[in-house]
Motif scaffolding. Sequence first.
Motif, PDB file in Angstrom:
ATOM      1  N   PRO A 195     -20.672 -20.109  18.496  1.00 51.98           N
ATOM      2  CA  PRO A 195     -19.837 -21.503  17.749  1.00 51.98           C
ATOM      3  C   PRO A 195     -18.505 -22.194  18.530  1.00 51.98           C
ATOM      4  O   PRO A 195     -17.446 -20.930  17.897  1.00 51.98           O
ATOM      5  CB  PRO A 195     -20.045 -21.066  15.904  1.00 51.98           C
ATOM      6  N   GLY A 196     -18.370 -23.292  18.723  1.00 51.63           N
ATOM      7  CA  GLY A 196     -17.000 -23.643  19.440  1.00 51.63           C
ATOM      8  C   GLY A 196     -16.836 -23.695  20.500  1.00 51.63           C
ATOM      9  O   GLY A 196     -15.099 -24.015  21.036  1.00 51.63           O
ATOM     10  N   LEU A 197     -17.605 -22.441  20.900  1.00 50.78           N
ATOM     11  CA  LEU A 197     -16.810 -22.110  22.702  1.00 50.78           C
ATOM     12  C   LEU A 197     -17.246 -23.624  23.684  1.00 50.78           C
ATOM     13  O   LEU A 197     -16.481 -23.748  24.866  1.00 50.78           O
ATOM     14  CB  LEU A 197     -18.202 -20.954  23.276  1.00 50.78           C
ATOM     15  N   LYS A 198     -18.463 -24.025  23.562  1.00 52.65           N
ATOM     16  CA  LYS A 198     -18.745 -24.506  24.443  1.00 52.65           C
ATOM     17  C   LYS A 198     -17.086 -25.808  24.632  1.00 52.65           C
ATOM     18  O   LYS A 198     -16.995 -26.200  25.484  1.00 52.65           O
ATOM     19  CB  LYS A 198     -19.891 -26.259  24.015  1.00 52.65           C
TER      20      LYS A 198
ATOM     21  N   GLY B  87     -19.277 -14.591  17.030  1.00 54.59           N
ATOM     22  CA  GLY B  87     -19.447 -15.530  15.769  1.00 54.59           C
ATOM     23  C   GLY B  87     -18.573 -16.371  15.539  1.00 54.59           C
ATOM     24  O   GLY B  87     -18.536 -18.100  14.787  1.00 54.59           O
ATOM     25  N   SER B  88     -17.032 -15.782  15.204  1.00 47.40           N
ATOM     26  CA  SER B  88     -16.295 -16.653  14.637  1.00 47.40           C
ATOM     27  C   SER B  88     -14.983 -16.087  15.878  1.00 47.40           C
ATOM     28  O   SER B  88     -14.135 -16.561  16.066  1.00 47.40           O
ATOM     29  CB  SER B  88     -15.441 -16.201  13.501  1.00 47.40           C
ATOM     30  N   ALA B  89     -15.165 -15.527  17.599  1.00 51.68           N
ATOM     31  CA  ALA B  89     -14.127 -15.392  18.331  1.00 51.68           C
ATOM     32  C   ALA B  89     -13.908 -16.352  19.028  1.00 51.68           C
ATOM     33  O   ALA B  89     -12.140 -15.656  19.070  1.00 51.68           O
ATOM     34  CB  ALA B  89     -15.343 -14.353  19.734  1.00 51.68           C
ATOM     35  N   VAL B  90     -13.762 -17.704  18.635  1.00 49.99           N
ATOM     36  CA  VAL B  90     -13.203 -18.807  18.747  1.00 49.99           C
ATOM     37  C   VAL B  90     -11.995 -19.065  18.030  1.00 49.99           C
ATOM     38  O   VAL B  90     -11.205 -18.979  18.909  1.00 49.99           O
ATOM     39  CB  VAL B  90     -14.006 -19.980  19.779  1.00 49.99           C
ATOM     40  N   LYS B  91     -12.052 -19.226  17.015  1.00 51.36           N
ATOM     41  CA  LYS B  91     -11.291 -19.102  16.073  1.00 51.36           C
ATOM     42  C   LYS B  91     -10.273 -18.105  16.106  1.00 51.36           C
ATOM     43  O   LYS B  91      -9.014 -17.981  15.753  1.00 51.36           O
ATOM     44  CB  LYS B  91     -12.169 -18.826  14.813  1.00 51.36           C
ATOM     45  N   ASP B  92     -10.680 -16.433  16.074  1.00 51.99           N
ATOM     46  CA  ASP B  92     -10.205 -14.959  16.356  1.00 51.99           C
ATOM     47  C   ASP B  92      -9.301 -15.409  17.310  1.00 51.99           C
ATOM     48  O   ASP B  92      -8.313 -14.754  17.171  1.00 51.99           O
ATOM     49  CB  ASP B  92     -10.939 -14.156  16.208  1.00 51.99           C
ATOM     50  N   PHE B  93      -9.451 -16.163  18.648  1.00 49.01           N
ATOM     51  CA  PHE B  93      -8.539 -15.796  19.736  1.00 49.01           C
ATOM     52  C   PHE B  93      -7.613 -16.848  19.752  1.00 49.01           C
ATOM     53  O   PHE B  93      -6.391 -16.905  20.253  1.00 49.01           O
ATOM     54  CB  PHE B  93      -9.699 -16.498  20.998  1.00 49.01           C
ATOM     55  N   LEU B  94      -8.094 -17.929  18.719  1.00 49.38           N
ATOM     56  CA  LEU B  94      -6.802 -19.118  19.142  1.00 49.38           C
ATOM     57  C   LEU B  94      -6.071 -18.621  18.116  1.00 49.38           C
ATOM     58  O   LEU B  94      -4.853 -19.276  18.075  1.00 49.38           O
ATOM     59  CB  LEU B  94      -8.256 -20.692  19.102  1.00 49.38           C
ATOM     60  N   ILE B  95      -6.796 -18.802  16.775  1.00 43.60           N
ATOM     61  CA  ILE B  95      -5.775 -17.854  15.386  1.00 43.60           C
ATOM     62  C   ILE B  95      -5.938 -16.496  15.448  1.00 43.60           C
ATOM     63  O   ILE B  95      -6.314 -15.989  14.124  1.00 43.60           O
ATOM     64  CB  ILE B  95      -5.907 -19.536  14.440  1.00 43.60           C
ATOM     65  N   PRO B  96      -5.063 -15.356  15.826  1.00 41.30           N
ATOM     66  CA  PRO B  96      -5.273 -14.189  15.976  1.00 41.30           C
ATOM     67  C   PRO B  96      -4.403 -13.723  14.461  1.00 41.30           C
ATOM     68  O   PRO B  96      -3.361 -13.885  14.530  1.00 41.30           O
ATOM     69  CB  PRO B  96      -4.439 -13.346  17.357  1.00 41.30           C
TER      70      PRO B  96
END
Length: 438
Positions: free
Chosen positions: A50-53, A157-166
């Motif tokens: 989710p959110g990667l594209k 599944g929440s990798a984008v969020k985890d990357f941008l807001i770690p």
Amino acid sequence: MKRITVIGTGYVGLVTGAGLSDFGNQVICTDINEDKINKLLSGEIPIYEPGLKELIDRNVSAGRLTFSTDIPPALKKSEVVIIAVWTPMGKNGGADLSAVKSVAKMIGENLNGYKVICTKSTVPIGTGKIIREIIEKISGDSQEFDVVSNPEFLREGSAVKDFLIPNRIVIGSESERAQKVMKQVYRPLFINETPIVTTDVLSAETIKYASNAFLAVKISYINELANLCDATGADVHLVARGMGLDGRISSKFLHPGPGFGGSCFPKDTSALVHMAKKENVEMKIVNAAITSNSIQWMQITNKLDTLFKDSFEGKTISILGLTFKANTDDVRQSPATPVIEYILKQKGNVRAYDPEGMANMKKLLPGINYCESLQKAVEGADGLMIMTEWHEFRAMDLKKIADLMSGNIIVDARNILDPKELKKNGFIFENVGRPNVK
Ligand code: UGA
């Protein structure tokens, strides 16, 4: 802004590359797999995340993110090289480092001035030293470089969020110069006051395994407590809440279920035990979590046995959820696999549905009946099992499901269905560790 090459465009490399370009860096994501890179060049995302594209499209349009299979020129242009190739489980449970070693060799061959060589792949403790030695041997003394361990803490599944807001960034390096470069790479987070933990390489490598193994232990612990609650009559959700409000324990990762799966916890717990053994250290607690997890799926099939009074030969069981967790298409080490195999062995028929995981599961278990929708999967079924916590299943209209099914048996391995609603709609059901809510 730094010029960065990411080697390995799997889920970690791709999210990392896209995320770093979003931080303003100039990133080339590379891979030897032409098919994958061609897909990315034509705007297709090879994984479901989710959110990667949106993240990739935004940065490709801004000219900060490109993709290539031609790794040497990318390396030559970059000051930071991120190693994000896979480290699968090798023989004896240790991690297979062959991809990391061949990348280190390629970096050594293309070193043309100071570079920071950073590992994102989960690598055994001591790999930083091996990478340094390979590069030094090939490039000779004339070239300058530093090795950094910068582990990732991205959940599928929440990798984008985890990357941008770690929660934190770990930068392991003995070199002040490299630490400075890495802080520039993560500049927006640095400005946002995200905790940055600076360590030596060995400690950073250890933090990664220590974190994953701790979470795996925590899940196994709550799973065993759920099994105890099943036996005593207590409700594991109330127990978890009562425990989790203690800040020393925390409420996270106290959700019981069919056992942890995926590409990380099973592999990393096993690798940690293996590494420790080589140092003559016995990781008894992590070992116990591995053993406990290897049989947790049987708690779920035991419930099916009980509800069907020990025989479901010829019965149709609808399996909802094939992925190891929700919001991913990943079925690696998914507890759904041994559960399905068990049902087939007992001569039951399986009808399976998953919003994203069916194509991958078909490669592992080609012989079962895959259904194009939830409705089709439950139609005429004698029993139903929830194996993954997808929102689509949480939101099911249980009255409709009762009308569609022939039988009325449900095993909810993720505790996502409301017991009151299940009862109201005439189901006989089991969940995990909540015997008193029936
Ligand atoms: C995990 C870690 O959470 C990430 O921090 C780490 O970066 C990643 O591994 C990795 O090493 O690459 P991931 O495997 O994607 O991420 O998924 P998790 O959300 O951690 O779930 C792992 C497994 O534990 C799943 O099977 C999930 O269903 C299970 N789980 C999780 C539970 O059974 N109960 C819980 O309370 C939480």
